[in-house]
Design an enzyme around this catalytic site. Structure first.
Site, PDB file in Angstrom:
ATOM      1  CG  ASN A   1      -6.738   6.104 -13.276  1.00  0.00           C
ATOM      2  OD1 ASN A   1      -6.768   5.025 -13.846  1.00  0.00           O
ATOM      3  ND2 ASN A   1      -5.683   6.888 -13.284  1.00  0.00           N
TER       4      ASN A   1
ATOM      5  CD  GLU B   1      -2.739   9.195 -10.466  1.00  0.00           C
ATOM      6  OE1 GLU B   1      -2.603   8.799 -11.637  1.00  0.00           O
ATOM      7  OE2 GLU B   1      -3.769   9.748 -10.037  1.00  0.00           O
TER       8      GLU B   1
ATOM      9  CD1 TRP C   1     -14.731 -13.705  -0.587  1.00  0.00           C
ATOM     10  CD2 TRP C   1     -15.592 -11.650  -0.787  1.00  0.00           C
ATOM     11  NE1 TRP C   1     -13.727 -12.807  -0.307  1.00  0.00           N
ATOM     12  CE2 TRP C   1     -14.226 -11.531  -0.424  1.00  0.00           C
ATOM     13  CE3 TRP C   1     -16.341 -10.485  -0.971  1.00  0.00           C
ATOM     14  CZ2 TRP C   1     -13.602 -10.297  -0.236  1.00  0.00           C
ATOM     15  CZ3 TRP C   1     -15.724  -9.261  -0.790  1.00  0.00           C
ATOM     16  CH2 TRP C   1     -14.366  -9.168  -0.430  1.00  0.00           C
TER      17      TRP C   1
ATOM     18  CD1 TRP D   1     -10.256  -9.641  -2.392  1.00  0.00           C
ATOM     19  CD2 TRP D   1      -8.844  -9.545  -4.118  1.00  0.00           C
ATOM     20  NE1 TRP D   1      -9.134 -10.356  -2.036  1.00  0.00           N
ATOM     21  CE2 TRP D   1      -8.237 -10.309  -3.077  1.00  0.00           C
ATOM     22  CE3 TRP D   1      -8.134  -9.351  -5.297  1.00  0.00           C
ATOM     23  CZ2 TRP D   1      -6.969 -10.869  -3.202  1.00  0.00           C
ATOM     24  CZ3 TRP D   1      -6.862  -9.919  -5.415  1.00  0.00           C
ATOM     25  CH2 TRP D   1      -6.297 -10.664  -4.379  1.00  0.00           C
TER      26      TRP D   1
ATOM     27  CD1 TRP E   1      -0.686   6.435  -5.200  1.00  0.00           C
ATOM     28  CD2 TRP E   1      -0.824   4.479  -4.126  1.00  0.00           C
ATOM     29  NE1 TRP E   1      -1.367   6.637  -4.027  1.00  0.00           N
ATOM     30  CE2 TRP E   1      -1.479   5.457  -3.352  1.00  0.00           C
ATOM     31  CE3 TRP E   1      -0.778   3.163  -3.657  1.00  0.00           C
ATOM     32  CZ2 TRP E   1      -2.096   5.172  -2.127  1.00  0.00           C
ATOM     33  CZ3 TRP E   1      -1.384   2.871  -2.431  1.00  0.00           C
ATOM     34  CH2 TRP E   1      -2.029   3.860  -1.682  1.00  0.00           C
TER      35      TRP E   1
ATOM     36  CD1 TRP F   1      -8.757  -5.151  -9.446  1.00  0.00           C
ATOM     37  CD2 TRP F   1     -10.663  -5.381  -8.316  1.00  0.00           C
ATOM     38  NE1 TRP F   1      -9.789  -4.974 -10.335  1.00  0.00           N
ATOM     39  CE2 TRP F   1     -10.970  -5.117  -9.677  1.00  0.00           C
ATOM     40  CE3 TRP F   1     -11.714  -5.568  -7.427  1.00  0.00           C
ATOM     41  CZ2 TRP F   1     -12.272  -5.028 -10.145  1.00  0.00           C
ATOM     42  CZ3 TRP F   1     -13.022  -5.479  -7.887  1.00  0.00           C
ATOM     43  CH2 TRP F   1     -13.291  -5.212  -9.235  1.00  0.00           C
TER      44      TRP F   1
END
Length: 429
Positions: free
Chosen positions: A319, A253, A284, A337, A256, A360
């Site tokens: 998370n 993580e 959207w 988003w 990431w 996101w």
């Protein structure tokens, strides 16, 4: 009158006096150090006066101030435009060098370029150092020197380099601070008010059980390290070392985090646009009332609502639940988003631009190495797997199970089919 000769160490996202690369480098120069922090009005003016993250920064500065005061030294705190403040300091002092740690966000890069040009005009120099990451910019790239856009090969290369990486422990070199008694301002005199959320102390005791328990929100075994990495109250080197020894999943993580940072650095368009060009044209729906219900945790989907209420009440969100709430907004409600990213940015105590946008876009399927557009979290199945006894849900939704709790605002099967059709049509175009 002869100007006092000092070097400036400009604290930004590194609010600590130990394991601080810029401070270590300045200490080697054998000149008194003027320790500076600036509440950058280009940033703080966009925040509410009672933003809890500002309160946290202030608390960390107060801690540094008290540590320096025990040595009869002090920290200089200013509020304003960094260019103006540093210009005044360069006029007041003879400053051969300004030391700071790198920041990779677009605004920070632009600001530092301007400060660098300014310092040259005063026969000074801005020195920047890697400090908030293990590997920065183009240190982990493909053989052809192009950046990775897929996480797994990036992670593998990161780990290969990390194994031979020497984590320099010589960070406790003592700097000689300037002998000045700078006034330590109150929070209110800076134009701020105390925030209502408290940043929790980080806790690495969770690493031993992190892999087994991390997906169950009621267990609350997260490290709460996010805000501390964001503002540099602890060194990433120390955290990465602990993770490598106790939890490979936790280390992944952290990787990431650096993956998304280098994506932002190499592809700054992804901050405001879809990383994948073919996803730019998703139509959207962006229904404002639907968005309001999502923000308030009143969608009728308890895992979504519990997460949003936790966020609104504490500034934190588990998370696993972040993925569920983000997927629901983008896929079930077909809301852009960027709306969700902006809302999270206003609420999360651990908000970090690159990670927030990266995650996101991952959830919306518009980002690099994102979840496929046809993969849509089923909130009910997520609840059955990760909150089977409804403990997390009942903690944040006291009216759950009564007629006061709203019915689901959409049908999952219908919303899923609509999302897949919408995405597929937009991509083909």
């Amino acid at each position: 009158m002869t100007k006092k000769k000092v070097n400036i160490v400009w604290l930004r996202r590194d609010l600590r006096l130990v394991h601080n690369t810029a401070l270590k480098q300045a200490a080697r120069e054998k000149l008194p150090v003027l320790l500076l922090f600036i509440f950058d009005e280009n940033i703080v003016n966009q925040l509410p006066e009672n933003d809890s993250r500002i309160s946290f920064i202030y608390q960390q500065l107060e801690r540094i101030h008290l540590e320096l005061r025990s040595q009869n030294r002090s920290l200089l705190i200013k509020k304003g435009n960094p260019l103006d403040i540093i210009s005044c300091l360069l006029q007041e002092y003879n400053v051969p060098s300004i030391f700071a740690n790198e920041d990779y966000e677009p605004y920070a890069i632009k600001r530092d370029n301007e400060i660098s040009e300014l310092s040259i005009s005063f026969n000074s120099k801005l020195h920047l150092f890697k400090d908030q990451v293990i590997f920065a910019k183009s240190e982990i790239v493909k053989k052809d020197q192009s950046p990775y856009t897929v996480y797994t090969p990036y992670k593998n290369q990161w780990l290969n380099n990390f194994e031979v990486q020497i984590l320099d422990e010589e960070y406790d070199i003592k700097a000689e601070y300037i002998n000045e008694n700078f006034h330590f301002p109150s929070l209110t005199s800076l134009g701020f008010k105390a925030g209502r959320h408290l940043v929790k102390d980080y806790n690495l005791d969770c690493l031993g059980v992190y892999e087994e328990q991390r997906d169950y929100p009621i267990k609350d075994i997260g490290s709460y390290i996010g805000p501390h990495l964001r503002f540099g109250t602890v060194s990433i080197r120390q955290i990465a070392k602990a993770a490598s020894e106790h939890s490979k999943i936790f280390l992944n993580e952290l990787i990431w985090r650096e993956f998304f940072m280098q994506i932002m650095f190499h592809f700054p368009h992804s901050i405001t646009e879809s990383f994948k060009p073919q996803y730019k044209f998703i139509p959207w729906h962006n229904n404002e009332n639907d968005f309001k219900l999502w923000c308030e945790g009143k969608t009728g989907f308890p895992m979504v609502d519990a997460g949003m209420r936790q966020l609104n009440s504490t500034g934190y969100m588990h998370n696993r639940v972040r993925m569920i709430t983000a997927s629901f907004l983008c896929k079930h409600l077909l809301i852009d988003w960027r709306w969700g990213e902006t809302y999270f940015a206003s609420k999360l105590l651990d908000y970090e631009l690159s990670s927030n946008i990266g995650n996101w876009q991952w959830a919306a399927s518009t980002g690099c190495d994102a979840v496929p557009y046809f993969r849509i979290f089923n909130p009910e199945l997520q609840q059955k797997r990760f909150d089977p006894t409804f403990e997390y849900i009942k903690k944040w939704i006291p009216e759950y199970g009564t007629n006061q709790y709203p019915k689901p605002m959409v049908d999952h099967k219908t919303a899923r089919e609509r999302a897949i059709s919408t995405y597929k049509t937009a991509i083909i175009k």
